[in-house]
Design a protein around this motif. Sequence first.
Motif, PDB file in Angstrom:
ATOM      1  N   ASN A   1       1.603   7.965   4.991  1.00  0.00           N
ATOM      2  CA  ASN A   1       2.989   7.467   4.968  1.00  0.00           C
ATOM      3  C   ASN A   1       3.214   6.397   6.036  1.00  0.00           C
ATOM      4  N   ASP A   2       2.638   6.606   7.234  1.00  0.00           N
ATOM      5  CA  ASP A   2       2.792   5.618   8.302  1.00  0.00           C
ATOM      6  C   ASP A   2       2.133   4.290   7.925  1.00  0.00           C
ATOM      7  N   LEU A   3       0.934   4.355   7.334  1.00  0.00           N
ATOM      8  CA  LEU A   3       0.229   3.127   6.958  1.00  0.00           C
ATOM      9  C   LEU A   3       0.929   2.428   5.790  1.00  0.00           C
ATOM     10  N   LEU A   4       1.473   3.195   4.859  1.00  0.00           N
ATOM     11  CA  LEU A   4       2.226   2.581   3.756  1.00  0.00           C
ATOM     12  C   LEU A   4       3.443   1.821   4.283  1.00  0.00           C
ATOM     13  N   THR A   5       4.126   2.431   5.255  1.00  0.00           N
ATOM     14  CA  THR A   5       5.300   1.779   5.845  1.00  0.00           C
ATOM     15  C   THR A   5       4.898   0.509   6.586  1.00  0.00           C
TER      16      THR A   5
ATOM     17  N   GLU B   1      -4.674  -5.213   9.266  1.00  0.00           N
ATOM     18  CA  GLU B   1      -4.959  -6.630   9.482  1.00  0.00           C
ATOM     19  C   GLU B   1      -6.321  -7.025   8.903  1.00  0.00           C
ATOM     20  N   ARG B   2      -7.278  -6.095   8.886  1.00  0.00           N
ATOM     21  CA  ARG B   2      -8.643  -6.417   8.488  1.00  0.00           C
ATOM     22  C   ARG B   2      -8.830  -6.455   6.977  1.00  0.00           C
ATOM     23  N   VAL B   3      -8.058  -5.667   6.231  1.00  0.00           N
ATOM     24  CA  VAL B   3      -8.266  -5.614   4.785  1.00  0.00           C
ATOM     25  C   VAL B   3      -7.819  -6.920   4.134  1.00  0.00           C
ATOM     26  N   THR B   4      -8.474  -7.250   3.028  1.00  0.00           N
ATOM     27  CA  THR B   4      -8.141  -8.457   2.266  1.00  0.00           C
ATOM     28  C   THR B   4      -7.296  -8.075   1.069  1.00  0.00           C
ATOM     29  N   VAL B   5      -6.150  -8.694   0.932  1.00  0.00           N
ATOM     30  CA  VAL B   5      -5.243  -8.439  -0.185  1.00  0.00           C
ATOM     31  C   VAL B   5      -5.098  -9.720  -1.005  1.00  0.00           C
ATOM     32  N   PRO B   6      -4.613  -9.630  -2.243  1.00  0.00           N
ATOM     33  CA  PRO B   6      -4.497 -10.833  -3.088  1.00  0.00           C
ATOM     34  C   PRO B   6      -3.745 -11.987  -2.429  1.00  0.00           C
TER      35      PRO B   6
ATOM     36  N   GLY C   1       2.195  -1.271   6.219  1.00  0.00           N
ATOM     37  CA  GLY C   1       1.523  -2.253   5.376  1.00  0.00           C
ATOM     38  C   GLY C   1       2.350  -2.774   4.220  1.00  0.00           C
ATOM     39  N   LYS C   2       3.645  -2.430   4.208  1.00  0.00           N
ATOM     40  CA  LYS C   2       4.494  -2.801   3.079  1.00  0.00           C
ATOM     41  C   LYS C   2       4.630  -4.311   2.929  1.00  0.00           C
ATOM     42  N   VAL C   3       4.719  -5.035   4.046  1.00  0.00           N
ATOM     43  CA  VAL C   3       4.920  -6.484   3.987  1.00  0.00           C
ATOM     44  C   VAL C   3       3.738  -7.180   3.311  1.00  0.00           C
TER      45      VAL C   3
END
Length: 261
Positions: free
Chosen positions: A67-71, A28-33, A73-75
Amino acid sequence: MALSGTDVIGQAKTGTGKTLGFGLPLLERVTVPADVEAGRAKPEDLTNAPQALVVVPTRELCQQVTNDLLTAGKVRNVRVSAIYGGRAYEPQVEALRKGVDVVVGTPGRLLDLAGQRKLDLKHVRALVLDEADEMLDLGFLPDVEKIINLLPAKRQTMLFSATMPGAVIGLARRYMSQPTHIRAAAPDDEGATVANTTQFIYRAHNMDKPELVARIPAVRRPGPGHGLLPHQAHRRRPRRPAQAARLRLRRGPRRPRPGRP
């Protein structure tokens, strides 16, 4: 607590879901495009350098957490990269060069890449120390402190551990700011694993290990041989000669082991 941005000490046994306990707040904290496009963040908040760092003691845990974070954070298309020793540098360096939002890594390889200036830790907003007691047991705490000293002073720090030995408490006091200590266990329960987690060990020759692992899903239900593979459960009971002969016919001839006739 973690979503609010405060420092957190999470004390809980293995198997209680700590990964998503700290993982979801990180994502939730990271900034994505997409955040910049939607106006939820400023363009200067967007960076190719890691915005969150998770330090773990072993490569197996590193792969699991990644793997858990990739799953999860996929959305949001969060970029998560695993950095650990025992494998080639090039794929990890290439992933960092392309850009990553969350890095999950083991202390040695993290320090190595940071020392080569391949890993930029100046933009990390949140740090997680996972399985801190195991890092203590493996002698990684000095490396962990070196990593912490490379991070910005203004950040969120979360420490998760099944037990809280003195060295881990000292680490928390030195590098955390008024942390909230959450203990998900009874005060008199000092075990490191939840009670409903059952562990089994199968002794096998190296040549038999792939077949042994392949047979594990074939265990259908608990019974007299609970915890054993189906063909092992029979060995708990003495057989008559005729039974042994039929069983050997179904299995086929035994394979000779190396060094044996």
